[in-house]
Design a protein around this motif. Structure first.
Motif, PDB file in Angstrom:
ATOM      1  N   GLU A  15       0.860  -1.369  -0.049  1.00 45.27           N
ATOM      2  CA  GLU A  15      -0.025   0.026   0.038  1.00 45.27           C
ATOM      3  C   GLU A  15       0.821   1.229  -0.054  1.00 45.27           C
ATOM      4  O   GLU A  15       0.595   2.296  -0.624  1.00 45.27           O
ATOM      5  N   LYS A  17      -9.081   0.329  -3.786  1.00 47.73           N
ATOM      6  CA  LYS A  17      -7.768   0.133  -3.327  1.00 47.73           C
ATOM      7  C   LYS A  17      -7.022  -1.457  -3.877  1.00 47.73           C
ATOM      8  O   LYS A  17      -6.091  -1.671  -4.225  1.00 47.73           O
ATOM      9  N   ALA A  18      -8.098  -2.414  -3.506  1.00 46.12           N
ATOM     10  CA  ALA A  18      -7.573  -3.863  -3.744  1.00 46.12           C
ATOM     11  C   ALA A  18      -7.556  -4.021  -5.291  1.00 46.12           C
ATOM     12  O   ALA A  18      -6.457  -4.463  -5.693  1.00 46.12           O
ATOM     13  N   LEU A  76      -4.218  -2.183  -6.040  1.00 43.72           N
ATOM     14  CA  LEU A  76      -2.937  -2.779  -5.962  1.00 43.72           C
ATOM     15  C   LEU A  76      -2.743  -4.062  -6.806  1.00 43.72           C
ATOM     16  O   LEU A  76      -1.749  -4.223  -6.884  1.00 43.72           O
ATOM     17  N   GLU A  77      -3.742  -4.650  -7.211  1.00 45.59           N
ATOM     18  CA  GLU A  77      -3.369  -5.651  -8.198  1.00 45.59           C
ATOM     19  C   GLU A  77      -2.890  -5.352  -9.397  1.00 45.59           C
ATOM     20  O   GLU A  77      -1.892  -5.816 -10.178  1.00 45.59           O
TER      21      GLU A  77
END
Length: 522
Positions: free
Chosen positions: A189, A305-306, A309-310
């Motif tokens: 993050e 965010k997920a 991040l990926e």
């Protein structure tokens, strides 16, 4: 070969094809190997043919002095793609048809999620909107529903699995390998947040020249000794100031995502007020100072965010994979089986602004083309290979001819040899006309012979053929005036031009007529 949203539509795309293209590569067709994986002439030529289709509407197609660069670039891409597929296999990755279908489905579903997020960020779709609303947006953008797009993609994939299984496998091997790399080194993050930072920089630019490195080191020493960066900018930087400003007032903005670029890597980790070591870029040598760092997180960062991040993990994986195969661009790890293609690959040498180095690279490429052509001609090589060697030589010589220090007479002689090699593989009236020009510049009577041959091969009755006819007629008149064509050859050339006019008239008479415009609604 991935399903993505491009230009307003979802589609199955990517041509990460490698090796022979039809399964087993014939030994005689293998031009190189990377990690034991064969690369065939058939594969490279097929990819070049696809590129040529993009130039089909351009009068004359790809110029002969540019075709070698296109072949060389295609060859370089094929080598890198092959290296990537080989790395995937070494990592123990294999893939079945069912796994390919599932991977394609997963990629399509991710594309839909990303499209939804994009529509929400643009205010065109409310958060949590039902599928029916999403489908309306997809149709507005693409003209098709999601179901129609998915069906078309599935059909395209099944056809590719049937007709081009090795190519599809190679593309999905790369995708699977990228997944593996991303999972092994997931983005944090902290890294993700840093990628949204905007850096305001000042810089000292030293253009490429002899002694630039020593000057950069001297400036760094002066900065460490107390010289203000802004004073150094005014004193040394070759950047131009804005109107009514000093060079020291210049600033540039760089995003955190740009820090993976080689020219900005030294900035990573610097704090406000800190100075980078000298770094080379396409302009010369640069020294940076960080003036400000401002976080610019998107409003929906926490929500997405997920997904972000990926995406960041995949970007990192892609950067890592490119680094693993970077040596291929220099020919490292390539086992060459064909001298012509090896010589062509030399055109991929990194560009340089140093005129001497540039001319040396071009001379080496021209000589490699000549040697490859001679070797091919003495063996069992095809006319196409001799033609490719000629194209390489001709491309390099055409650029060398523009050098201020070029021996133009000597280069003309070499260009004539190269063109004759090219013509052994395929007829080209434009090149025969170039022969006329080269011979004429040397006041060589062979200009007349070359023109007569060109008139014999002009069998194109389209607009392009009309242009060639006009150029042939103009050249014939000039050669007659300069006494560079024998009277008997001039007579034969006039007869060929008359033959062309007769055939052109027949062509126009038999050409289907375009429908007349009609009144009313279309």
């Amino acid at each position: 070969m991935a399903i993505v949203f491009v230009g307003g539509s979802f589609k199955l795309c990517g041509n990460d094809a490698v090796a022979g293209g039809n399964g087993t590569a014939q030994a005689a067709d293998v031009i190189a190997e990377v990690d034991g994986e064969p690369i065939t002439a058939q594969k490279v030529q097929a990819d070049v043919a696809k590129l040529k289709e993009q130039y089909a509407s351009m009068p004359g197609g790809i110029p002969a002095d540019q075709e070698a660069f296109i072949v060389a670039g295609t060859l370089g891409q094929t080598l890198q793609q092959t290296a990537m597929a080989a790395l995937a296999k070494k990592a123990g990755i294999s893939i079945t048809d069912d796994q390919i279908r599932q991977k394609a489905k997963d990629q399509f579903d991710k594309a839909i999620v990303q499209f939804r997020a994009m529509m929400e960020s643009q205010g065109k779709l409310k958060p949590g909107a039902p599928e029916a609303e999403l489908d309306k947006q997809v149709k507005a953008q693409t003209g098709k529903t999601l179901a129609e797009i998915r069906k078309a993609n599935d059909e395209q994939l099944e056809k590719a699995l049937k007709d081009q299984r090795p190519l599809v496998e190679a593309a999905f091997l790369k995708e699977a390998y990228l997944d593996q790399l991303a999972k092994a080194n997931p983005a944090t993050e902290e890294e993700l947040r840093a990628s949204f930072d905007n850096y305001t920089l000042k810089r000292i630019l030293l253009p490429k020249a002899e002694g630039t490195k020593a000057q950069a080191d001297k400036i760094v020493a002066e900065l460490k000794g107390g010289l203000k960066f802004e004073d150094a900018m005014n004193r040394y930087s070759k950047d131009l100031p804005m109107p009514n400003k000093k060079v020291a007032d210049n600033t540039i903005t760089v995003t955190g995502q740009m820090l993976s670029d080689e020219q900005y890597k030294p900035i990573k980790g610097l704090k406000v007020g800190e100075v980078s070591p000298p770094v080379d870029n396409f302009e010369g040598t640069v020294i940076y100072k960080v003036v400000a760092i401002k976080a610019e997180l998107p409003k929906d960062f926490e929500k997405n965010k997920a997904m972000l991040l990926e995406q960041r993990s995949r970007q990192n994986a892609d950067t890592e994979l490119v680094a693993k195969t970077a040596g291929i661009a220099k020919g490292e790890g390539v086992v060459w089986k064909n001298d012509v293609y090896k010589a062509l690959f030399s055109l991929n040498a990194p560009p340089t602004e140093d005129p001497k180095a540039r001319d040396a690279n071009l001379r080496a490429a021209a000589d490699a083309g000549k040697a490859a052509a001679l070797k091919a001609a003495s063996g069992q090589a095809s006319g196409e290979e001799i033609r490719l060697a000629g194209l390489l030589r001709y491309a390099a010589l055409s650029q060398l001819a523009n050098s201020p220090t070029a021996d133009k007479a000597a280069i003309r002689k070499e260009q004539i040899e190269a063109i004759n090699d090219i013509l052994k593989g395929r007829e080209d009236v434009a090149l025969r006309l170039k022969l006329v020009t080269l011979y004429s510049e040397d006041k060589n009577p062979l200009a007349g012979t070359a023109l007569l041959e060109a008139t014999k091969f002009n069998t194109d009755y389209s607009d392009m053929g009309q242009g060639q006819y006009a150029e042939l007629a103009r050249n014939l008149a000039e050669l007659k005036k300069a006494s560079l064509i024998k009277p008997e050859d001039a007579t034969l050339a006039d007869a060929e031009l008359a033959r062309w006019r007769t055939e052109k008239a027949k062509f126009e008479k038999n050409k289907p007529k375009e429908p007349a415009p009609t009144m009313g609604a279309p």
